[in-house]
Every structure is written in structure tokens, then in C-alpha cells.
Design a protein around this motif. Structure first.
Motif, mmCIF file in Angstrom:
data_model
loop_
_atom_site.group_PDB
_atom_site.id
_atom_site.type_symbol
_atom_site.label_atom_id
_atom_site.label_comp_id
_atom_site.label_asym_id
_atom_site.label_seq_id
_atom_site.Cartn_x
_atom_site.Cartn_y
_atom_site.Cartn_z
ATOM 1 N N THR B 393 -6.371 -44.271 19.271
ATOM 2 C CA THR B 393 -7.686 -44.189 18.628
ATOM 3 C C THR B 393 -7.541 -44.401 17.130
ATOM 4 O OG1 THR B 393 -8.324 -42.573 20.275
ATOM 5 C CG2 THR B 393 -9.700 -42.695 18.309
ATOM 6 N N GLU B 394 -8.441 -45.208 16.584
ATOM 7 C CA GLU B 394 -8.410 -45.400 15.134
ATOM 8 C C GLU B 394 -8.834 -44.099 14.465
ATOM 9 O OE1 GLU B 394 -10.770 -48.835 14.179
ATOM 10 O OE2 GLU B 394 -9.646 -50.088 15.580
ATOM 11 N N VAL B 395 -8.157 -43.750 13.358
ATOM 12 C CA VAL B 395 -8.435 -42.443 12.743
ATOM 13 C C VAL B 395 -9.863 -42.321 12.221
ATOM 14 C CG1 VAL B 395 -6.045 -41.873 12.164
ATOM 15 C CG2 VAL B 395 -7.426 -43.155 10.541
ATOM 16 N N GLN B 396 -10.525 -43.456 12.003
ATOM 17 C CA GLN B 396 -11.899 -43.368 11.504
ATOM 18 C C GLN B 396 -12.828 -42.616 12.467
ATOM 19 O OE1 GLN B 396 -14.086 -47.068 11.260
ATOM 20 N NE2 GLN B 396 -12.683 -48.101 12.641
ATOM 21 N N TYR B 397 -12.416 -42.503 13.737
ATOM 22 C CA TYR B 397 -13.285 -41.816 14.695
ATOM 23 C C TYR B 397 -13.000 -40.317 14.773
ATOM 24 C CZ TYR B 397 -14.209 -46.588 16.023
ATOM 25 O OH TYR B 397 -14.553 -47.905 15.981
ATOM 26 N N LEU B 398 -12.010 -39.830 14.021
ATOM 27 C CA LEU B 398 -11.687 -38.405 14.084
ATOM 28 C C LEU B 398 -12.492 -37.614 13.054
ATOM 29 C CD1 LEU B 398 -7.782 -38.434 14.381
ATOM 30 C CD2 LEU B 398 -9.483 -38.691 16.169
ATOM 31 N N SER B 399 -12.593 -36.304 13.281
ATOM 32 C CA SER B 399 -13.279 -35.436 12.320
ATOM 33 C C SER B 399 -12.394 -35.256 11.091
ATOM 34 C CB SER B 399 -13.537 -34.081 12.949
ATOM 35 O OG SER B 399 -12.307 -33.400 13.098
ATOM 36 N N GLY B 400 -13.002 -34.754 10.013
ATOM 37 C CA GLY B 400 -12.271 -34.564 8.768
ATOM 38 C C GLY B 400 -11.017 -33.720 8.934
ATOM 39 N N GLY B 401 -11.161 -32.609 9.655
ATOM 40 C CA GLY B 401 -10.016 -31.719 9.841
ATOM 41 C C GLY B 401 -8.890 -32.404 10.592
ATOM 42 N N ASN B 402 -9.250 -33.141 11.638
ATOM 43 C CA ASN B 402 -8.229 -33.840 12.415
ATOM 44 C C ASN B 402 -7.608 -34.979 11.618
ATOM 45 O OD1 ASN B 402 -7.902 -32.634 15.083
ATOM 46 N ND2 ASN B 402 -10.110 -32.960 15.196
ATOM 47 N N GLN B 403 -8.415 -35.630 10.798
ATOM 48 C CA GLN B 403 -7.856 -36.666 9.932
ATOM 49 C C GLN B 403 -6.813 -36.052 8.999
ATOM 50 O OE1 GLN B 403 -10.423 -39.276 7.818
ATOM 51 N NE2 GLN B 403 -11.607 -39.867 9.612
ATOM 52 N N GLN B 404 -7.157 -34.907 8.430
ATOM 53 C CA GLN B 404 -6.216 -34.265 7.510
ATOM 54 C C GLN B 404 -4.928 -33.891 8.237
ATOM 55 O OE1 GLN B 404 -5.427 -34.483 4.610
ATOM 56 N NE2 GLN B 404 -6.476 -32.970 3.385
ATOM 57 N N LYS B 405 -5.053 -33.483 9.491
ATOM 58 C CA LYS B 405 -3.843 -33.155 10.251
ATOM 59 C C LYS B 405 -2.966 -34.391 10.419
ATOM 60 C CE LYS B 405 -5.896 -29.534 13.042
ATOM 61 N NZ LYS B 405 -6.248 -29.285 14.444
ATOM 62 N N VAL B 406 -3.597 -35.539 10.606
ATOM 63 C CA VAL B 406 -2.804 -36.769 10.734
ATOM 64 C C VAL B 406 -2.082 -37.070 9.416
ATOM 65 C CG1 VAL B 406 -2.839 -39.242 11.258
ATOM 66 C CG2 VAL B 406 -4.345 -37.702 12.506
ATOM 67 N N VAL B 407 -2.786 -36.833 8.291
ATOM 68 C CA VAL B 407 -2.122 -37.049 6.999
ATOM 69 C C VAL B 407 -0.905 -36.135 6.878
ATOM 70 C CG1 VAL B 407 -2.388 -37.172 4.509
ATOM 71 C CG2 VAL B 407 -4.348 -37.566 5.947
ATOM 72 N N ILE B 408 -1.059 -34.886 7.296
ATOM 73 C CA ILE B 408 0.066 -33.951 7.219
ATOM 74 C C ILE B 408 1.173 -34.396 8.182
ATOM 75 C CG2 ILE B 408 0.798 -31.560 7.559
ATOM 76 C CD1 ILE B 408 -1.986 -30.703 6.634
ATOM 77 N N ALA B 409 0.764 -34.839 9.366
ATOM 78 C CA ALA B 409 1.743 -35.313 10.351
ATOM 79 C C ALA B 409 2.604 -36.426 9.756
ATOM 80 C CB ALA B 409 1.026 -35.826 11.600
ATOM 81 N N LYS B 410 1.937 -37.293 9.009
ATOM 82 C CA LYS B 410 2.607 -38.407 8.368
ATOM 83 C C LYS B 410 3.780 -37.926 7.499
ATOM 84 C CE LYS B 410 0.641 -41.529 5.133
ATOM 85 N NZ LYS B 410 -0.536 -42.225 4.584
ATOM 86 N N TRP B 411 3.515 -36.890 6.745
ATOM 87 C CA TRP B 411 4.539 -36.410 5.806
ATOM 88 C C TRP B 411 5.545 -35.497 6.479
ATOM 89 C CZ3 TRP B 411 5.403 -39.069 1.671
ATOM 90 C CH2 TRP B 411 4.371 -39.875 1.183
ATOM 91 N N LEU B 412 5.138 -34.837 7.545
ATOM 92 C CA LEU B 412 6.123 -34.069 8.306
ATOM 93 C C LEU B 412 7.068 -35.032 9.001
ATOM 94 C CD1 LEU B 412 4.067 -31.181 9.961
ATOM 95 C CD2 LEU B 412 5.481 -31.131 7.902
ATOM 96 N N PHE B 413 6.503 -36.123 9.500
ATOM 97 C CA PHE B 413 7.319 -37.132 10.172
ATOM 98 C C PHE B 413 8.297 -37.764 9.186
ATOM 99 C CE2 PHE B 413 8.007 -41.523 11.688
ATOM 100 C CZ PHE B 413 8.661 -41.205 12.868
ATOM 101 N N GLN B 414 7.865 -37.908 7.963
ATOM 102 C CA GLN B 414 8.729 -38.457 6.907
ATOM 103 C C GLN B 414 9.782 -37.421 6.529
ATOM 104 O OE1 GLN B 414 9.717 -40.701 4.906
ATOM 105 N NE2 GLN B 414 10.400 -39.569 3.133
#
Lengths: 341, 494
Positions: B393-414
Motif C-alpha cells: 500500500t502506498e503510504v499516502q493512504y495511511l493515517s498520520g500516526g501510521n505514516q509516522q510509524k513508517v518514518v520511524i521504521a525507516k530509521w530503525l531499519f537503518q
């Protein structure tokens, strides 16, 4: 496709749009080519009582013409993926070809050396476009419009707008050579294999490597790409250089096939490339689409005009039709990428 | 009470999806006074201005002007009623002259259609003279300083015969001297009988300038008082006085050695001689008002903006990052302020956004492995409890909170060791907020370091070990969480 189910589960009313989206992106140009083939075959038969369209020699012709457009269009579609645009491609083909022809014919340089120079020139012009866009931050549209005029002017100056005929025999194989020439006759042109080659490589790189993924990220959101540590400017620059190299390649094949160089070589390629890209599924706004689609998009375009000619459609009317196709393709792009939230 | 109110708000309520920006606000503005409006970020000041200026329509309550019920459907209606707003970001037509800007949308004409240039210039010069300013009315606005642009915006309002002038944090962009002359102008306007609503973060200004002051907090009107009857301390407690629930599940991390040290960092007039150090496993808070230079500090450390002077040490080693990519390679990361635009590629999938910063981790021999990417994508999606229909799913369809979790996931993954979080919970709902706090806990427990930039004071107090307060590019102080209170922080940042 999974993408389709995702969007439609979010919103049932989007079924049609998302179906259209998936269809148009991945299969439409292929389906389009098949439909055109059927229509023109029947048309040709009805008009002439005989089949001129669906023949090996005609398809060979279509593929030959497609190969040069498609090679140039590959550069355009990668630039489009990053969210930019290059208006100079067609005239760049003309100028590089003219420089090549003058060096080969008038100066008498070694054709192999000239080929190297042509690629160098393509990279240089692309680097200029890229530098102006990425580092000076002039909109790509304007920077490349300037380059377009410069290239065309230089091409005219060099040749005094007179065609240069008879290219050296040693480069003839590029545009007029065939593989398995002896075994199955002149059926599979080398230039078509070259087109397939660059597209297969490009499809692999864009879909399977970090460089490719970053190109999509830059086109999807330059800001987010930047905040992910991607050097956005370098990607802008690099894609223009690549497009310049592909112009040199396309120009070379074209001069070999036509066995002559004129300032009209490559004329309108930049727009044919855009139409091909968009029909092939590249988003005009960047960040979406598969580059292999552009190849089919270009073949679709060439097939269509080949068919019109076969049916005896007035060339002036064909220009009108080309405009219609351009607008239709862009309308399709807009509808396809209309924000669904 | 016999007072002459030019404007009365009666039970004004404004709701946005998920947020009550204004909750039953009733207050009166006395004619011919300078009325201060204060509150923390997010207290509802901007929303209130936008309602008075006709940009937003309230969901409930009513507005009375001169005792009569009014409602403004558009900014033009408000202007016709004599209400002008000088916005924080000044909205003038930059290439046009000062005089033209003052008559924008209200051109002086001679005959039916001809512009009366002469008359306009003359009138404009008169207003300039009245204000005792030195501005050439024929020059384009773009050639003026920010302070003078603000004056032009004020003159535009005067020229529109405004009875009420709303000024949204005019001081934020002014130097001290410019501020002085602006104060003089505002006081002059009061003498001319114009009522001024003055929004500010700076309490000193309120005391210097205003007759009355209203305090907003969390969308509610706390009180309106004559400035003469209130102290700065009282105003501060009115602004911040809110109870802290168990929204902040703070757990102390595994504290190690100093991992990041900044010495005498300077950049133009944005960062003025900042020094601090952070230990591994700490949550280090950076507090301050909008424009204090907090984001700029993070950018300077991370190699995004150039620095003029100063030193940065990471793990005891002096570093100088030329690009953000250098900083990322060294184990630093940033969750940017603007999640939508900067944090995520909206048209990319959850999976592709997750792996974007560290594609090498899912590549084998330079080729991205779809299997590996999906495996990690699922792992981080589950770890962060991202609610999404699918990884694709493209992130544009997620809610703000879930989008922020993806941003955090990005940096945890890094696997970033030192992570800057810039306003990580802005605009997301309470539940998702708490989950983000838990993720911060988890990170510091693993020995990672979190630098939390936030305008929400309870969040800073609830989640940090130490807090640095900034104001106008300066470090105003550093507090241990044990000794810190909202009042102490507020006192440092105003």
C-alpha cells in the motif's frame, strides 16, 4: 495485481479508476499494439484487396523506426521518472549526427574515433542540461529549451542545412545490419536487438538496484529523498547525462540506417518520447511507471503512423492525429494519477 | 459592566477532524485598546484569528461587532466590516510598489476605469508621513526589509479604514530596534481609535504594549485580565497549567558514555554559540518556541546546513559532515518535522519507504532482493504495529500516526544510533502518540540515543532525561528532568 486490490478495498468506488490504472500502466500499450495490428490488417485488406500491413517487411520497418525513437525515449522516461523533462533530445540527435557526419565525411576522421566523440558530445550536452537544472536550478523545461535551440543552430551552421549523404561503410551494420543474416535472411535487425538490450538493462537497473529505487524516490518526492540521504542533485544531473548518451546512440543508429545525415534527423523525438513514455505508463509527474513500458509505447506510436500511411491518410491529417494522441496520452496520465484520497 | 466592547466572541467552537481547536471561547475586546492574545503553540490562537478574519467558519457560537451579530463567510466580508489581519507571513505582492500594495483590491480610480496613480501615491505618502516612517512609496515591496514590509501591511489596513487590526506575532521577525518603532506605530494607532488584537509569544511585549490580555490553552479561554492586574508568573501558569496524565510511559534507558558533543556551534544569526553534550541511551529534549532554532540546530549537526564555526564530536571523534548522507553513514538519523513532505515518499509503498535509507541491507551483490525486502518489511511493520492493508500500500493512504510509524521504521531499519526526532507527535492522535513514546523507550533501552525536539512541553517533560531550552538561536539553559517544570521552561523561553 495487488495494487489494484489495495486501492479498491480502501474505496469501492475506485474500482474503475484503479482497474484503468493497472491496465493502462502495464498492459495498455501491448494491448494497443495488438488492436492496431488487427484494425490495420483488416483496413489494408479492405482498401487494397491484398495484405500490405501484416507483412514481415512492414513489421521490420516498424521495428527499425521504433528502435531509434525508443532508444532516445528511454532517456526521456528516466528523466520523467525523476520529475524532470528534456526538450532538447530531438535536436541533440540532429546536432550529434551532424557533428559525426562532418567529422567522418568532411574531415575524414576514423569512424570509430568519431563514434567516441559523438558519445562524448552527448554526455557533455546532457551534463550541461543537468548542471543547469540540478545546480543552477533553472527549470528543466527552460534549460533544455535553450539547449534545443543551441543544438539546432549548431547543426544548421555545421551543415549549412544541406544533407550529408553516404556514411562510411564501416558503420553501416548498426542501422542496416541483421543478425543471422545468412541463416534466416534479413529478418532481425541489429538496431532492434540494441533497443531490446538497452531496455532490458534499464528495466533491470531501475527495478532491481539501489540506483533505480533512488530514481523513483527522487521523482516521488525530492524532499523525502533528500531526507533519506539521497543526493538528489546528483540524480538529476546523472539522468540528463544518460539521456545525452542515449541521444548519441540513437543518432548513430539513425545516421547509419538512413545512410545520410540531415538537420531533420531526430526531429520531434523529444515529444514522441514523451508520448511513448506516457502511453507506456510513466507518470508525467514522476516517480511511477516501468521503463520497459516506454519501449512498447514507442512501438505503439510508430505502428499507428505506419498504419495511417498504409491506409493513405493525408500526412497533414497525421500531424493533427499526433496532437490528439499527445493530448489523449496526457489526459490518461492525469486521470490515472489523480489523487485517490 | 458598562464597558464598550467593539467585538464579542460568544461560545465560539471550531472542530477539525479529531481535534477541537477552539472550545466554547467567549471573550470581549474593548474598543480602542491593545488586546494581547497569548497561549502555547496549538492553544488555538491561529484558529481564532482565522475565524475573525473570515478564513474559517466556526462550528458553534457567534460573533458580535458593536453589539450586533455578524458572520464572515470570506476574508472580504471581514475586511468590509473593518477587520484586517497582518499575518505572520506577510502577504503582499512583492513586485508591485508600496503604494499599489496599499491600494490592492481597492484601487483609486479617476473616471470609470483609469487608475489614479498620482492620487494613490499622494495618499500613500500621507499615511507614511502620519506614521513617521521613511519609506519611498514608489519602490517595489520586494526591495524593503521585513520590518518595513510589515509596516506596509499595517498601512494597507489603515488605508482600508480598518477599525480592528489583528497582528499575528509581528515581533517574531523583527530586530529590537525595529520592534521599538513598531510599538510606537501600534500605540499611535490606538490613539487614532483603532482597536488592536496583538498575538504574541513574548510576555514582555504584552506587558509593554497591551491594555488587556486573554490567555488560551488547549482551545479554551482561560481568562481575560487587565495587564496591570497580573504578573508574568501568573500568565505563565495560566498558559501551561495542565495536568499530566499517564500519557508518558517514560522508562529510563541504558545510559552510557557521551556520544554526541557540540561545542560553540554558530550559524549566521540562526544558531548563536550552542554547546551541549548527550550520553548514549539518553532522551535529550530540545524545547523552545517555534523559530527558536531547534530544527536548524539538528540540520547543522547533521550536515544539512553549513556551520560558520564550532565543533561536533560523535563518539569522541571530531566530525564534519558535508552532506546528510555522511551523517547517516556515521549512524545518525532525522525524523523530519514535515512527515508528509519530508519524511515519506507518499506514492511509494510501505515496504519501499521502510527500506529506502538502507537498501544495502536488502541487496545481495547490488541487486535488491524482493524476498529479503518483504521479510524485513513485514518484520518492521509488525514491530511498529503499522496498521496497513498491505506492505504494498502506498503510504499516502495511511493515517498520520501510521505514516509516522513508517518514518520511524525507516530509521530503525537503518539502525541509526543517534536519532533526532523533530516534532514526532505533531498532528497525530493520542493512541498513536503513546505508541511512539513506547518506541522511544525501546530505542534508549537498546542503548540508542534520542534527541527529541518538541513544542509540546508535557511531552518534553514526560519523555526526556535532560532538557535544553533554546530561544532565538541561543541556548537559554539546561535542566534535569527532576528539577524541570513547565514554568521553569517557559520562563527560559520567553
Amino acid at each position: 495485481m495487488s495494487k489494484q486490490t489495495n486501492t479498491s478495498t480502501l474505496d469501492g468506488r475506485r474500482n474503475f479508476a484503479s482497474t484503468l490504472s493497472v491496465m493502462s500502466k502495464d498492459y495498455m500499450s501491448v494491448v494497443g499494439i495488438i488492436l492496431l495490428a488487427i484494425i490495420f490488417s483488416i483496413g489494408s485488406y479492405v482498401k487494397n484487396g491484398e495484405q500490405y500491413f501484416m507483412t514481415i517487411s512492414n513489421w521490420k520497418n516498424i521495428m527499425l523506426q521504433s528502435s531509434t525513437v525508443a532508444i532516445v525515449a528511454l532517456g526521456q522516461s528516466i528523466i520523467l521518472l525523476t520529475g524532470n523533462f528534456d526538450l532538447s533530445l530531438g535536436r541533440m540527435v540532429a546536432m550529434i549526427s551532424c557533428v559525426g557526419a562532418v567529422l567522418m565525411k568532411n574531415v575524414g576522421m576514423d569512424p570509430n574515433l568519431v563514434i567516441l566523440i559523438m558519445f562524448g558530445l552527448g554526455a557533455l550536452i546532457g551534463a550541461f542540461n543537468g548542471f543547469m537544472t540540478a545546480y543552477v536550478r533553472i527549470p528543466a523545461f527552460i534549460a533544455t529549451l535553450g539547449t534545443q535551440y543551441i543544438c539546432f543552430g549548431v547543426a544548421k551552421l555545421l551543415t549549412q542545412a544541406t544533407p550529408i549523404p553516404n556514411m562510411p561503410e564501416s558503420i553501416g551494420w548498426l542501422g542496416r545490419g541483421y543478425i543471422f543474416d545468412n541463416a534466416i535472411g534479413k529478418v532481425i535487425p541489429i538496431s532492434v536487438i540494441m533497443m531490446l538490450g538497452v531496455y532490458i538493462i534499464a528495466q533491470f537497473v531501475t527495478s532491481k538496484t539501489k540506483t533505480g529505487r533512488n530514481i523513483y524516490a527522487v521523482g516521488g518526492s525530492p524532499e523525502a529523498a533528500f531526507f533519506s540521504g539521497i543526493n538528489v542533485k546528483r540524480y538529476y544531473f546523472g539522468t540528463f547525462v544518460l539521456a545525452g548518451l542515449l541521444c548519441a546512440f540513437g543518432g548513430l543508429i539513425l545516421m547509419s540506417r538512413l545512410n545520410s545525415v540531415a538537420i531533420t534527423n531526430g526531429q520531434n523525438y523529444e515529444f514522441d518520447a514523451v508520448i511513448g513514455s506516457i502511453i507506456g505508463g510513466i507518470a508525467l509527474a514522476g516517480g511511477k511507471g516501468r521503463v520497459i513500458g516506454t519501449m512498447f509505447g514507442c512501438i505503439f506510436l510508430i505502428t499507428m503512423f505506419n498504419g495511417f500511411s498504409q491506409l493513405g491518410v493525408d500526412p497533414f491529417v497525421q500531424d493533427v492525429l499526433k496532437g490528439v494522441v499527445l493530448v489523449a496520452a496526457i489526459t490518461l496520465d492525469v486521470v490515472r494519477n489523480r489523487k485517490k484520497s | 459592566m458598562g464597558k464598550d466592547y467593539i467585538l464579542s466572541l460568544k461560545g465560539i467552537t471550531k472542530e477539525f477532524p479529531g481535534v477541537k481547536a477552539l472550545d466554547d471561547v467567549s471573550l470581549n475586546i474593548e474598543r480602542g485598546t491593545i488586546h494581547g492574545l497569548i497561549g502555547e503553540n496549538g492553544a488555538g490562537k491561529s484558529t481564532l484569528i482565522k475565524i475573525l478574519g473570515g478564513i474559517y467558519q466556526p462550528n458553534g457560537g457567534k460573533l458580535e461587532q458593536d453589539g450586533k451579530h455578524v458572520s464572515f463567510a470570506t476574508p472580504i466580508d471581514a475586511r468590509r466590516a473593518g477587520i484586517s489581519v497582518v499575518h505572520q507571513e506577510i502577504k503582499l505582492s512583492e513586485p508591485l510598489s508600496v503604494a499599489e500594495n496599499m491600494f490592492l483590491g481597492n484601487l483609486m480610480l479617476k473616471g470609470p476605469q483609469m487608475v489614479d496613480w498620482k492620487g494613490m501615491r499622494k495618499r500613500a505618502q500621507e499615511i507614511v508621513n502620519e506614521l513617521g516612517m521613511n519609506i519611498d512609496v514608489t519602490v517595489p515591496v520586494e526591495s524593503l526589509t521585513v520590518a518595513k514590509k510589515q509596516v506596509v501591511a499595517i498601512m494597507q489596513a489603515i488605508n482600508n479604514n480598518s477599525k480592528i487590526l489583528i497582528m499575528d506575532e509581528p515581533s517574531a521577525v523583527l530586530t529590537d530596534r525595529e520592534l521599538e518603532s513598531m510599538f510606537r506605530i501600534v500605540k499611535d494607532l490606538r490613539e487614532k481609535g483603532i482597536t488592536i488584537i496583538y498575538i504574541s509569544h513574548r510576555l514582555d511585549e504584552v506587558f509593554e504594549l497591551c491594555d488587556n490580555v486573554s490567555v488560551l490553552r488547549d482551545g479554551k479561554h482561560i481568562d481575560t485580565l487587565p495587564v496591570a492586574e497580573v504578573t508574568k508568573q501568573q500568565l505563565i501558569s495560566m498558559m501551561v497549567g495542565r495536568e499530566m496524565g499517564q500519557e508518558y510511559p517514560k522508562e529510563v534507558g541504558t545510559i552510557g558514555d557521551t556520544i554526541l558533543e557540540v561545542r560553540n556551534l554558530k550559524r549566521g544569526n540562526v544558531l548563536k554559540d550552542i554547546s551541549f553534550s548527550v550520553k548514549a541511551g539518553e532522551v535529550f529534549g530540545i524545547s523552545g518556541l517555534v523559530g527558536a532554532g531547534r530544527t536548524e540546530l539538528a540540520r547543522a549537526i547533521l550536515g544539512i546546513d553549513r556551520i560558520d564555526s564550532g565543533e561536533i564530536y560523535v563518539r569522541g571523534k571530531k566530525v564534519h559532515y558535508h552532506t546528510f548522507a555522511d551523517a547517516i553513514r556515521d549512524g545518525l538519523g532525522l525524523i523530519p518535522e514535515d512527515r508528509k513532505l519530508q519524511g515519506l515518499v507518499q506514492i511509494m509503498s510501505v515496504k519501499k519507504n521502510t527500506t529506502l535509507v538502507n537498501l544495502d541491507r536488502v541487496s545481495r551483490g547490488g541487486v535488491i532482493s524482493n524476498a529479503l525486502e518483504t521479510q524485513y518489511g513485514n518484520e518492521y511493520k509488525d514491530k511498529l504495529r503499522v496498521a496497513t492493508p498491505s506492505l504494498e500500500t502506498e503510504v499516502q493512504y495511511l493515517s498520520g500516526g501510521n505514516q509516522q510509524k513508517v518514518v520511524i521504521a525507516k530509521w530503525l531499519f537503518q539502525d541509526a544510533e543517534i536519532l533526532f526526532l523533530d516534532e514526532p507527535t505533531r498532528g497525530i492522535d493520542v493512541g498513536a502518540k503513546t505508541e511512539i513514546y513506547r518506541l522511544i523507550n525501546q530505542m534508549v533501552k537498546e542503548g540508542k540515543t534520542v534527541i527529541l525536539i518538541s513544542s509540546e512541553m508535557p511531552e518534553i517533560l514526560g519523555m526526556c532525561d535532560r532538557i535544553m531550552v533554546m530561544h532565538e538561536g541561543r541556548k537559554m539553559g539546561e535542566l534535569d528532568v527532576a528539577e524541570a517544570t513547565q514554568e521553569k521552561i517557559m520562563a527560559l523561553c520567553v
